[in-house]
Design a protein around this motif. Structure first.
Motif, PDB file in Angstrom:
ATOM      1  N   LEU A   1      11.033 -50.143  78.057  1.00 19.54           N
ATOM      2  CA  LEU A   1      10.040 -51.186  78.791  1.00 19.54           C
ATOM      3  C   LEU A   1       8.624 -50.815  79.197  1.00 19.54           C
ATOM      4  O   LEU A   1       8.567 -50.761  80.426  1.00 19.54           O
ATOM      5  CB  LEU A   1      10.780 -52.051  80.032  1.00 19.54           C
ATOM      6  N   PRO A   2       7.844 -50.451  78.358  1.00 18.87           N
ATOM      7  CA  PRO A   2       6.588 -49.904  78.594  1.00 18.87           C
ATOM      8  C   PRO A   2       5.475 -50.482  79.336  1.00 18.87           C
ATOM      9  O   PRO A   2       4.812 -49.867  80.459  1.00 18.87           O
ATOM     10  CB  PRO A   2       5.840 -49.575  77.344  1.00 18.87           C
ATOM     11  N   ASP A   3       5.756 -51.844  79.729  1.00 14.57           N
ATOM     12  CA  ASP A   3       4.917 -52.792  80.757  1.00 14.57           C
ATOM     13  C   ASP A   3       5.784 -52.907  82.121  1.00 14.57           C
ATOM     14  O   ASP A   3       5.350 -53.516  83.011  1.00 14.57           O
ATOM     15  CB  ASP A   3       4.689 -54.234  79.844  1.00 14.57           C
ATOM     16  N   ALA A   4       6.954 -52.439  82.297  1.00 14.34           N
ATOM     17  CA  ALA A   4       7.755 -52.563  83.353  1.00 14.34           C
ATOM     18  C   ALA A   4       6.960 -51.770  84.607  1.00 14.34           C
ATOM     19  O   ALA A   4       6.251 -50.732  84.552  1.00 14.34           O
ATOM     20  CB  ALA A   4       9.058 -52.173  83.230  1.00 14.34           C
ATOM     21  N   VAL A   5       7.138 -52.333  85.662  1.00 17.43           N
ATOM     22  CA  VAL A   5       6.697 -51.428  86.911  1.00 17.43           C
ATOM     23  C   VAL A   5       7.877 -50.470  87.565  1.00 17.43           C
ATOM     24  O   VAL A   5       9.005 -51.047  87.789  1.00 17.43           O
ATOM     25  CB  VAL A   5       6.467 -52.313  88.068  1.00 17.43           C
ATOM     26  N   GLY A   6       7.653 -49.228  87.276  1.00 17.01           N
ATOM     27  CA  GLY A   6       8.464 -48.121  87.995  1.00 17.01           C
ATOM     28  C   GLY A   6       8.226 -47.645  89.386  1.00 17.01           C
ATOM     29  O   GLY A   6       7.343 -47.384  89.730  1.00 17.01           O
ATOM     30  N   LEU A   7       9.318 -47.825  90.005  1.00 16.06           N
ATOM     31  CA  LEU A   7       9.247 -47.605  91.599  1.00 16.06           C
ATOM     32  C   LEU A   7      10.219 -46.232  91.773  1.00 16.06           C
ATOM     33  O   LEU A   7      11.421 -46.106  91.439  1.00 16.06           O
ATOM     34  CB  LEU A   7       9.751 -48.574  92.317  1.00 16.06           C
ATOM     35  N   THR A   8       9.317 -45.342  92.201  1.00 19.44           N
ATOM     36  CA  THR A   8      10.282 -44.004  92.591  1.00 19.44           C
ATOM     37  C   THR A   8       9.820 -43.447  93.782  1.00 19.44           C
ATOM     38  O   THR A   8       8.821 -43.715  94.375  1.00 19.44           O
ATOM     39  CB  THR A   8       9.709 -42.916  91.404  1.00 19.44           C
ATOM     40  N   ARG A   9      10.755 -42.420  94.335  1.00 17.08           N
ATOM     41  CA  ARG A   9      10.371 -41.765  95.577  1.00 17.08           C
ATOM     42  C   ARG A   9       9.112 -40.896  95.319  1.00 17.08           C
ATOM     43  O   ARG A   9       9.162 -40.309  94.294  1.00 17.08           O
ATOM     44  CB  ARG A   9      11.547 -41.153  95.899  1.00 17.08           C
ATOM     45  N   PRO A  10       8.463 -40.421  96.352  1.00 16.81           N
ATOM     46  CA  PRO A  10       8.734 -40.935  97.818  1.00 16.81           C
ATOM     47  C   PRO A  10       7.966 -42.145  98.145  1.00 16.81           C
ATOM     48  O   PRO A  10       8.073 -42.711  99.228  1.00 16.81           O
ATOM     49  CB  PRO A  10       7.990 -39.945  98.767  1.00 16.81           C
ATOM     50  N   ASP A  11       7.178 -42.669  97.099  1.00 25.37           N
ATOM     51  CA  ASP A  11       6.060 -43.898  97.470  1.00 25.37           C
ATOM     52  C   ASP A  11       7.165 -44.861  97.825  1.00 25.37           C
ATOM     53  O   ASP A  11       6.878 -46.103  98.321  1.00 25.37           O
ATOM     54  CB  ASP A  11       5.332 -44.213  96.481  1.00 25.37           C
ATOM     55  N   PHE A  12       8.507 -45.264  97.075  1.00 23.92           N
ATOM     56  CA  PHE A  12       9.343 -46.334  97.209  1.00 23.92           C
ATOM     57  C   PHE A  12      10.766 -45.649  97.508  1.00 23.92           C
ATOM     58  O   PHE A  12      11.320 -45.151  96.429  1.00 23.92           O
ATOM     59  CB  PHE A  12       9.163 -47.150  95.969  1.00 23.92           C
ATOM     60  N   ASP A  13      11.310 -45.983  98.702  1.00 23.83           N
ATOM     61  CA  ASP A  13      12.350 -45.499  99.137  1.00 23.83           C
ATOM     62  C   ASP A  13      13.450 -46.507  99.582  1.00 23.83           C
ATOM     63  O   ASP A  13      12.838 -47.253 100.416  1.00 23.83           O
ATOM     64  CB  ASP A  13      12.154 -44.187 100.101  1.00 23.83           C
ATOM     65  N   LEU A  14      14.682 -46.682  99.045  1.00 22.62           N
ATOM     66  CA  LEU A  14      15.638 -47.568  99.343  1.00 22.62           C
ATOM     67  C   LEU A  14      15.660 -47.677 100.756  1.00 22.62           C
ATOM     68  O   LEU A  14      16.197 -48.292 101.530  1.00 22.62           O
ATOM     69  CB  LEU A  14      16.425 -47.656  98.453  1.00 22.62           C
TER      70      LEU A  14
ATOM     71  N   THR B   1      20.871 -45.747 102.003  1.00 22.68           N
ATOM     72  CA  THR B   1      20.403 -45.875 100.751  1.00 22.68           C
ATOM     73  C   THR B   1      21.225 -47.098  99.825  1.00 22.68           C
ATOM     74  O   THR B   1      20.484 -48.112  99.421  1.00 22.68           O
ATOM     75  CB  THR B   1      20.173 -44.580  99.816  1.00 22.68           C
ATOM     76  N   ASN B   2      22.392 -46.561  99.985  1.00 19.55           N
ATOM     77  CA  ASN B   2      23.233 -47.549  98.766  1.00 19.55           C
ATOM     78  C   ASN B   2      23.609 -48.907  99.364  1.00 19.55           C
ATOM     79  O   ASN B   2      24.051 -49.685  98.784  1.00 19.55           O
ATOM     80  CB  ASN B   2      24.443 -46.904  98.629  1.00 19.55           C
ATOM     81  N   VAL B   3      23.523 -48.913 100.853  1.00 21.29           N
ATOM     82  CA  VAL B   3      23.865 -50.381 101.521  1.00 21.29           C
ATOM     83  C   VAL B   3      22.828 -51.151 102.270  1.00 21.29           C
ATOM     84  O   VAL B   3      22.073 -52.036 101.878  1.00 21.29           O
ATOM     85  CB  VAL B   3      24.986 -50.149 102.337  1.00 21.29           C
ATOM     86  N   SER B   4      22.260 -50.048 103.275  1.00 18.71           N
ATOM     87  CA  SER B   4      21.161 -50.804 104.127  1.00 18.71           C
ATOM     88  C   SER B   4      19.930 -51.167 103.387  1.00 18.71           C
ATOM     89  O   SER B   4      19.019 -52.402 103.172  1.00 18.71           O
ATOM     90  CB  SER B   4      20.830 -50.046 105.351  1.00 18.71           C
ATOM     91  N   GLY B   5      19.496 -50.155 102.621  1.00 24.27           N
ATOM     92  CA  GLY B   5      18.053 -50.118 101.708  1.00 24.27           C
ATOM     93  C   GLY B   5      18.315 -51.365 100.582  1.00 24.27           C
ATOM     94  O   GLY B   5      17.491 -51.976 100.506  1.00 24.27           O
ATOM     95  N   LEU B   6      19.445 -51.307 100.026  1.00 25.09           N
ATOM     96  CA  LEU B   6      19.967 -52.479  98.973  1.00 25.09           C
ATOM     97  C   LEU B   6      19.719 -53.540  99.819  1.00 25.09           C
ATOM     98  O   LEU B   6      19.426 -54.628  98.822  1.00 25.09           O
ATOM     99  CB  LEU B   6      21.002 -51.761  98.379  1.00 25.09           C
TER     100      LEU B   6
END
Length: 474
Positions: A205-218, A259-264
């Protein structure tokens, strides 16, 4: 006779005309201007409005438009009459198509995101009302797409000449169709875009927006507000804390839950507020592994902290109307993983001990990515299992296949029990059986490739020692 409630498709895809029964007597009239249950049954999208706006037009000839807004709306009249015009300004083959209608109080029009809307009051004291499914802010104007009311290529037949009409200076200065940049479709957001699955999704999906750490942290909910969620059409959550052994420690347990619960949970609430379809990647670890093959209907029974947080995450995601929970197992993709480790050990002469009493199937990231997008676009919301197909094997059996492919005897892999392998360590409990039933996913129209075939293809991409990629491929 009053109209019968009905929904009609126009020549613009998604632009719908709604006939509204208006019941009157000597006192006046009454109508149900918005009735979610009835209208949805007739084909109106469940667009969940959050704001109602009213525009009063004092005199006939008051003209407004053309504005394509980044949300859906349902327009109707409380009094008076209008000539309404709509032009598709969405990216795609329908760009520039138009539709017009004289609208009275007994009809409404559903206007999808990206379709420009304009109207001209044909009677004094016309009250124009519209429901929208995003809260308006001054910054929202930056996301509008505009079209000139007098564009000659569209040639809207305004009943009252625009020379005599009351039009704002801003509306007169909007661009012609040839100068309009089409409104792009809502984006796909991949959370955890740098993980094994995330990389496969971004490649597909080359047009998708990819969110990664550390800028985006669940685990830091504040970073969620850096995204314009109103422009998002699908969230694929491939992010998770997956250090299953560390999750059993005091510090690891807190991070895993954060991460897996509160951030989600915070991410789910953004999806709920903006009605965004949501794909969530879960795990075979939600099961205790006592059943040899797990179906989607099997009650969850996680053994360790990681599995418990994935089970809790599933419960959160399941509260969304449009959700796909995709459980997978034994993921192999770009980056460090079991297959690469075994290949390296085979290439360097090591004879490893590998557990032989945990059973399942590998899942290759590219196939998981393809399956996830198939489910999100072709299957009803719900829970699905997705791994590669083929024989069920133990980790030791898979390691032996890797060794054979690299030119080492299968006997160089030394089978060992899980109890022996983890003796003296603080290891998380793991399911004995991780095999996921694929029947529901296959019924949806997606048939995963055989894991053994994918394993051979994957290993062929890992150069043998002393040989470069060109020599190996030749």
């Amino acid at each position: 006779m009053p109209r019968t409630l009905a929904v009609h498709q126009t020549r613009i895809p998604g632009l719908l005309v709604v006939d509204l029964p208006v019941l009157g007597d000597a006192r006046g009239w009454f109508k149900e201007n918005w009735h979610r249950e009835k209208m949805i049954q007739l084909g109106l999208p469940d667009f969940t409005p959050v704001q109602n706006n009213i525009s009063f037009n004092a005199s006939a000839g008051s003209t407004r438009g053309m504005h394509a807004e980044p949300w859906d709306k349902l327009v109707s009249l409380a009094s008076g009459r209008i000539f309404g015009a709509w032009v598709d300004l969405r990216q795609g083959p329908g760009f520039g198509s138009s539709f017009a209608l004289e609208l009275d109080t007994d009809q409404a029009v559903f206007v999808p995101r990206g379709v420009a809307n304009g109207y001209q009051a044909l009677a004094p004291d016309t009250v124009y009302s519209y429901l929208v499914n995003e809260h308006w802010t001054p910054e929202a104007r930056d996301s509008y797409t505009y079209l000139n009311l007098a564009d000659p290529t569209i040639a809207i037949p305004w009943p009252i000449s625009l020379l005599q009409a009351e039009v704002s200076d801003a509306d007169r200065e909007h661009p012609s169709l040839c100068d309009v940049t089409p409104m792009a479709p809502r984006s796909i957001v991949v959370v955890g875009a740098n993980g094994q699955l995330g990389r496969a999704l971004m490649a597909m999906l080359p047009d998708a927006v990819g969110l990664t750490r550390p800028d985006f942290d669940l685990s830091d909910a504040e970073t969620l507000d850096t995204v314009r969620w109103g422009d998002v059409g699908l969230i694929v959550n491939a992010a998770a804390y997956t250090a299953v052994d560390t999750a059993e420690t005091e510090e690891g347990r807190r991070i895993c839950w954060a991460t897996n619960v509160s951030g989600l949970r915070a991410l789910v609430e953004r999806a709920r507020a903006h009605r965004i379809p949501f794909v969530h990647i879960s795990s075979d670890y939600v099961f205790d592994g006592t059943t040899e093959v797990h179906s989607e209907e099997e009650p969850i029974s996680p053994l360790g902290v990681y599995g418990q947080t994935k089970a809790a995450g599933e419960a959160l995601v399941s509260t969304l109307p449009q959700h796909w929970i995709v459980r997978t197992s034994w993921l192999i993709g770009d980056g460090s993983n079991f297959i690469r480790t075994m290949a390296r050990l085979a290439d360097t002469g090591v004879s490893p001990q590998v557990v032989n009493d945990q059973f399942g199937r590998l899942t290759f990231a590219e196939d998981l990515a393809s399956g996830v997008m198939h489910l999100a676009t072709h299957a009803p919301p719900g829970t699905y299992h997705l791994s590669n197909a083929g024989p069920v094997r133990s980790w030791a059996q898979i390691a032996s296949l890797v060794f054979q492919f690299r030119g080492r005897p299968a006997s160089d892999v030394l089978p060992i029990t899980t109890a022996e392998f983890t003796a003296g360590s603080r290891a998380a409990p793991r399911p004995r059986y991780s095999t996921l039933s694929l029947a529901k996913t296959i019924t949806s129209g997606f048939s995963p490739p055989c894991a053994d075939e994918r394993l051979a293809e994957y290993l062929s991409t890992i150069p043998l020692p002393g040989r470069n990629d060109a020599a190996q491929s030749g």
